[in-house]
Design a protein around this motif. Structure first.
Motif, PDB file in Angstrom:
ATOM      1  N   ASP A  33       0.817  -1.211   0.000  1.00  0.00           N
ATOM      2  CA  ASP A  33       0.000   0.000   0.000  1.00  0.00           C
ATOM      3  C   ASP A  33       0.852   1.262   0.000  1.00  0.00           C
ATOM      4  N   ASP A  34       2.067   1.134  -0.531  1.00  0.00           N
ATOM      5  CA  ASP A  34       2.927   2.314  -0.533  1.00  0.00           C
ATOM      6  C   ASP A  34       2.643   3.226  -1.721  1.00  0.00           C
ATOM      7  N   GLY A  35       1.745   2.801  -2.594  1.00  0.00           N
ATOM      8  CA  GLY A  35       1.328   3.650  -3.695  1.00  0.00           C
ATOM      9  C   GLY A  35       2.365   3.801  -4.792  1.00  0.00           C
ATOM     10  N   ALA A  36       3.482   3.117  -4.691  1.00  0.00           N
ATOM     11  CA  ALA A  36       4.549   3.274  -5.679  1.00  0.00           C
ATOM     12  C   ALA A  36       4.739   1.999  -6.479  1.00  0.00           C
ATOM     13  N   ALA A  37       3.735   1.153  -6.511  1.00  0.00           N
ATOM     14  CA  ALA A  37       3.884  -0.149  -7.114  1.00  0.00           C
ATOM     15  C   ALA A  37       3.477  -0.187  -8.572  1.00  0.00           C
ATOM     16  N   ALA A  38       3.792   0.841  -9.294  1.00  0.00           N
ATOM     17  CA  ALA A  38       3.444   0.863 -10.704  1.00  0.00           C
ATOM     18  C   ALA A  38       4.691   1.111 -11.522  1.00  0.00           C
ATOM     19  N   GLN A  39       4.745   0.446 -12.677  1.00  0.00           N
ATOM     20  CA  GLN A  39       5.874   0.725 -13.547  1.00  0.00           C
ATOM     21  C   GLN A  39       5.636   2.057 -14.239  1.00  0.00           C
ATOM     22  N   PRO A  40       6.703   2.718 -14.625  1.00  0.00           N
ATOM     23  CA  PRO A  40       6.561   4.049 -15.217  1.00  0.00           C
ATOM     24  C   PRO A  40       5.692   4.030 -16.473  1.00  0.00           C
ATOM     25  N   THR A  41       4.848   5.003 -16.591  1.00  0.00           N
ATOM     26  CA  THR A  41       4.018   5.156 -17.792  1.00  0.00           C
ATOM     27  C   THR A  41       4.408   6.420 -18.554  1.00  0.00           C
ATOM     28  N   GLY A  73      29.695   2.040 -21.995  1.00  0.00           N
ATOM     29  CA  GLY A  73      29.046   3.285 -21.598  1.00  0.00           C
ATOM     30  C   GLY A  73      27.552   3.338 -21.869  1.00  0.00           C
ATOM     31  N   SER A  74      27.027   2.338 -22.574  1.00  0.00           N
ATOM     32  CA  SER A  74      25.598   2.356 -22.885  1.00  0.00           C
ATOM     33  C   SER A  74      24.769   2.019 -21.643  1.00  0.00           C
ATOM     34  N   LEU A  75      23.568   2.592 -21.588  1.00  0.00           N
ATOM     35  CA  LEU A  75      22.676   2.399 -20.443  1.00  0.00           C
ATOM     36  C   LEU A  75      21.550   1.439 -20.795  1.00  0.00           C
ATOM     37  N   LYS A  76      21.113   0.682 -19.775  1.00  0.00           N
ATOM     38  CA  LYS A  76      19.925  -0.167 -19.887  1.00  0.00           C
ATOM     39  C   LYS A  76      19.066   0.129 -18.671  1.00  0.00           C
ATOM     40  N   ALA A  77      17.755   0.125 -18.868  1.00  0.00           N
ATOM     41  CA  ALA A  77      16.843   0.351 -17.744  1.00  0.00           C
ATOM     42  C   ALA A  77      15.674  -0.618 -17.837  1.00  0.00           C
ATOM     43  N   TYR A  78      15.226  -1.075 -16.677  1.00  0.00           N
ATOM     44  CA  TYR A  78      14.086  -1.991 -16.608  1.00  0.00           C
ATOM     45  C   TYR A  78      13.170  -1.568 -15.471  1.00  0.00           C
ATOM     46  N   GLU A 124      11.471  -3.647 -20.342  1.00  0.00           N
ATOM     47  CA  GLU A 124      12.587  -2.746 -20.632  1.00  0.00           C
ATOM     48  C   GLU A 124      12.087  -1.326 -20.866  1.00  0.00           C
ATOM     49  N   LEU A 125      12.856  -0.376 -20.386  1.00  0.00           N
ATOM     50  CA  LEU A 125      12.575   1.047 -20.593  1.00  0.00           C
ATOM     51  C   LEU A 125      13.713   1.622 -21.423  1.00  0.00           C
ATOM     52  N   ILE A 134      19.825  10.996 -15.941  1.00  0.00           N
ATOM     53  CA  ILE A 134      19.355   9.736 -16.530  1.00  0.00           C
ATOM     54  C   ILE A 134      17.832   9.758 -16.544  1.00  0.00           C
ATOM     55  N   VAL A 135      17.281   9.467 -17.710  1.00  0.00           N
ATOM     56  CA  VAL A 135      15.824   9.440 -17.860  1.00  0.00           C
ATOM     57  C   VAL A 135      15.422   8.086 -18.425  1.00  0.00           C
ATOM     58  N   ALA A 136      14.427   7.464 -17.800  1.00  0.00           N
ATOM     59  CA  ALA A 136      13.899   6.181 -18.276  1.00  0.00           C
ATOM     60  C   ALA A 136      12.509   6.444 -18.842  1.00  0.00           C
ATOM     61  N   THR A 137      12.296   5.944 -20.063  1.00  0.00           N
ATOM     62  CA  THR A 137      11.033   6.190 -20.758  1.00  0.00           C
ATOM     63  C   THR A 137      10.427   4.870 -21.188  1.00  0.00           C
ATOM     64  N   PRO A 138       9.149   4.657 -20.911  1.00  0.00           N
ATOM     65  CA  PRO A 138       8.500   3.416 -21.369  1.00  0.00           C
ATOM     66  C   PRO A 138       8.529   3.322 -22.883  1.00  0.00           C
ATOM     67  N   GLU A 139       8.805   2.115 -23.377  1.00  0.00           N
ATOM     68  CA  GLU A 139       8.746   1.885 -24.822  1.00  0.00           C
ATOM     69  C   GLU A 139       7.281   1.852 -25.223  1.00  0.00           C
TER      70      GLU A 139
END
Ligand code: FES
Length: 140
Positions: A33-41, A73-78, A124-125, A134-139
């Motif tokens: 119930d921490d309200g943060a349990a969603a993947q980025p949209t 040097g490449s970034l990966k985000a999930y 993957e983001l 660093i910015v992560a964006t949903p595909e």
């Protein structure tokens, strides 16, 4: 007689025993119930570019994102929302993400499942650096 078979008491009891009770099974998998349990949209700003060195992996718990940087040097985000039942993964051991709900493990550098019950890789983001952040964006 209507011609329709009347279920025996035994049949009724057996059916009741295997019918799930609404919400009961899912409650144990509740992401909390921490309200943060969603993947980025939407694009999520994570931190400064320098926070993730070559070969390093960093878990951004509040944003539910893990970022790693390869030696080139490449970034990966999930997303760190577990693909098994949606729990947020808050534990990173080296490069291994460990889900607190049922013990699934994922490789933070590839998103691949290392240990069941999860069978689907992490989402993957797109990871990029914008104005030093660093910015992560949903595909899409
Ligand atoms: Fe079940 Fe992660 S939610 S292992």
């Amino acid at each position: 007689m209507s011609g329709r078979p009347v279920p025996s008491r035994r049949t009724v009891l057996r059916t009741a025993a295997i019918t799930p009770v609404a919400g009961l099974g899912l409650a144990a998998c509740s992401p909390g119930d921490d309200g943060a349990a969603a993947q980025p949209t939407a694009p999520v700003e994570l931190g400064t570019d320098g926070e993730v060195a070559k070969g390093a992996t960093k878990l951004y718990r509040d944003q539910n994102v893990v970022v790693s940087r390869a030696e080139d040097g490449s970034l990966k985000a999930y997303s760190t929302i577990c693909t098994h039942a949606g729990c947020p993964i808050k534990k990173l051991e080296g490069t291994k993400l460990v889900c607190p709900c049922h013990g699934s493990e994922f490789d933070a550098r590839t998103g691949e499942v290392l240990r069941a019950p999860a069978s689907v890789p992490l989402v993957e983001l797109r990871a990029e650096v914008k104005q030093g952040r660093i910015v992560a964006t949903p595909e899409t």
